[in-house]
Design a protein around this motif. Structure first.
Motif, PDB file in Angstrom:
ATOM      1  N   UNK A 124       3.083 -40.035  28.710  1.00  0.00           N
ATOM      2  CA  UNK A 124       4.341 -40.577  29.213  1.00  0.00           C
ATOM      3  C   UNK A 124       4.788 -39.742  30.398  1.00  0.00           C
ATOM      4  N   UNK A 125       5.112 -40.404  31.500  1.00  0.00           N
ATOM      5  CA  UNK A 125       5.584 -39.683  32.684  1.00  0.00           C
ATOM      6  C   UNK A 125       6.635 -40.521  33.404  1.00  0.00           C
ATOM      7  N   UNK A 126       7.427 -39.824  34.192  1.00  0.00           N
ATOM      8  CA  UNK A 126       8.425 -40.477  35.029  1.00  0.00           C
ATOM      9  C   UNK A 126       8.035 -40.201  36.473  1.00  0.00           C
ATOM     10  N   UNK A 127       8.125 -41.243  37.314  1.00  0.00           N
ATOM     11  CA  UNK A 127       7.713 -41.125  38.710  1.00  0.00           C
ATOM     12  C   UNK A 127       8.795 -41.691  39.609  1.00  0.00           C
ATOM     13  N   UNK A 128       8.940 -41.043  40.762  1.00  0.00           N
ATOM     14  CA  UNK A 128       9.853 -41.531  41.790  1.00  0.00           C
ATOM     15  C   UNK A 128       9.617 -40.762  43.075  1.00  0.00           C
ATOM     16  N   UNK A 129       9.512 -41.472  44.171  1.00  0.00           N
ATOM     17  CA  UNK A 129       9.384 -40.872  45.499  1.00  0.00           C
ATOM     18  C   UNK A 129       8.279 -39.814  45.558  1.00  0.00           C
ATOM     19  N   UNK A 130       7.131 -40.096  44.977  1.00  0.00           N
ATOM     20  CA  UNK A 130       5.990 -39.193  45.032  1.00  0.00           C
ATOM     21  C   UNK A 130       6.032 -38.050  44.032  1.00  0.00           C
ATOM     22  N   UNK A 131       7.107 -37.918  43.295  1.00  0.00           N
ATOM     23  CA  UNK A 131       7.191 -36.876  42.269  1.00  0.00           C
ATOM     24  C   UNK A 131       6.827 -37.468  40.919  1.00  0.00           C
ATOM     25  N   UNK A 145       5.165 -42.263  19.868  1.00  0.00           N
ATOM     26  CA  UNK A 145       5.410 -43.702  19.781  1.00  0.00           C
ATOM     27  C   UNK A 145       6.898 -43.983  19.578  1.00  0.00           C
ATOM     28  N   UNK A 146       7.564 -43.163  18.776  1.00  0.00           N
ATOM     29  CA  UNK A 146       9.018 -43.305  18.597  1.00  0.00           C
ATOM     30  C   UNK A 146       9.745 -43.035  19.915  1.00  0.00           C
ATOM     31  N   UNK A 147       9.301 -42.026  20.633  1.00  0.00           N
ATOM     32  CA  UNK A 147       9.882 -41.685  21.930  1.00  0.00           C
ATOM     33  C   UNK A 147       9.718 -42.840  22.922  1.00  0.00           C
ATOM     34  N   UNK A 148       8.565 -43.480  22.913  1.00  0.00           N
ATOM     35  CA  UNK A 148       8.314 -44.617  23.808  1.00  0.00           C
ATOM     36  C   UNK A 148       9.236 -45.782  23.458  1.00  0.00           C
ATOM     37  N   UNK A 149       9.427 -46.048  22.177  1.00  0.00           N
ATOM     38  CA  UNK A 149      10.339 -47.119  21.765  1.00  0.00           C
ATOM     39  C   UNK A 149      11.773 -46.828  22.217  1.00  0.00           C
ATOM     40  N   UNK A 150      12.195 -45.591  22.129  1.00  0.00           N
ATOM     41  CA  UNK A 150      13.534 -45.214  22.585  1.00  0.00           C
ATOM     42  C   UNK A 150      13.652 -45.426  24.089  1.00  0.00           C
ATOM     43  N   UNK A 151      12.617 -45.026  24.825  1.00  0.00           N
ATOM     44  CA  UNK A 151      12.639 -45.206  26.280  1.00  0.00           C
ATOM     45  C   UNK A 151      12.669 -46.684  26.662  1.00  0.00           C
ATOM     46  N   UNK A 152      11.976 -47.526  25.912  1.00  0.00           N
ATOM     47  CA  UNK A 152      11.992 -48.964  26.187  1.00  0.00           C
ATOM     48  C   UNK A 152      13.400 -49.519  26.078  1.00  0.00           C
ATOM     49  N   UNK A 153      14.148 -49.021  25.114  1.00  0.00           N
ATOM     50  CA  UNK A 153      15.507 -49.511  24.918  1.00  0.00           C
ATOM     51  C   UNK A 153      16.479 -48.980  25.968  1.00  0.00           C
ATOM     52  N   UNK A 158      10.190 -50.296  32.883  1.00  0.00           N
ATOM     53  CA  UNK A 158       9.239 -49.698  31.964  1.00  0.00           C
ATOM     54  C   UNK A 158       7.918 -50.412  32.167  1.00  0.00           C
ATOM     55  N   UNK A 159       6.884 -49.650  32.563  1.00  0.00           N
ATOM     56  CA  UNK A 159       5.587 -50.257  32.819  1.00  0.00           C
ATOM     57  C   UNK A 159       4.529 -49.552  31.993  1.00  0.00           C
ATOM     58  N   UNK A 160       3.615 -50.323  31.425  1.00  0.00           N
ATOM     59  CA  UNK A 160       2.540 -49.777  30.630  1.00  0.00           C
ATOM     60  C   UNK A 160       1.213 -50.046  31.350  1.00  0.00           C
TER      61      UNK A 160
END
Length: 162
Positions: A124-131, A145-153, A158-160
């Motif tokens: 799992x990663x977060x991206x923006x402006x080359x970072x 998997x629980x963390x991913x479900x929380x992020x989806x909400x 959100x892209x897989x």
């Protein structure tokens, strides 16, 4: 361990990520003290019997175990706090206070999930402006998997990618 504190709107709040440690530092030190006492009692007995060389090796053994325990706990005692506000996403990492902080504009940031390796544990990663910043690298499969479900909400973008 994943601890969530999100407000009623579902867009503002914090997510706290910590490794799942089997024992606390206090419990580890108690266990080490008990182990040290037993070891020193046995070494003392053998020293009284005339086998004095047992005592220095027992001391070296306790020193190595103590240092290993300290280094392991220091390495695995860290936290990630992910803060969501209407304007930004802030990721703070550290042991007792934030040592590293990354800030992303919420509108431009995207969260990516990629399966990696033979274990199928997602990355799992977060991206923006080359970072790019990886999130929860120390989490196990169920926690991730629980963390991913929380992020989806919480997030809109959100892209897989598999």
């Amino acid at each position: 361990m994943v601890i969530v504190s999100i407000d009623n709107s579902g867009f503002n709040g914090h997510i706290l990520l910590e490794p799942n440690l089997s024992l606390s530092w206090k419990a580890n030190t108690r266990l080490f003290v008990i182990f040290a006492l037993i070891t020193l009692l046995i070494a003392g007995y053998f020293t009284i019997q005339g086998f004095w060389m047992v005592l220095p090796f027992s001391g070296i053994e306790l020193l190595i175990i103590g240092i290993s325990l300290y280094l392991f706990f220091r390495r695995n005692n860290h936290r990630e706090v992910i803060t969501f506000t209407p304007d930004k996403v802030v990721i703070e990492r550290g042991r007792h206070s934030p040592e590293i902080s990354c800030e992303y504009q919420r509108y431009w940031s995207k969260i990516y999930v990629q399966k990696q390796g033979m274990l199928d544990i997602p990355h799992v990663s977060i991206k923006s402006h080359g970072m790019e910043t990886e999130l929860g690298a120390f989490l196990g499969y169920e926690e991730k998997m629980r963390f991913i479900e929380i992020l989806k909400n919480i997030t809109h973008k959100f892209q897989t990618y598999c």
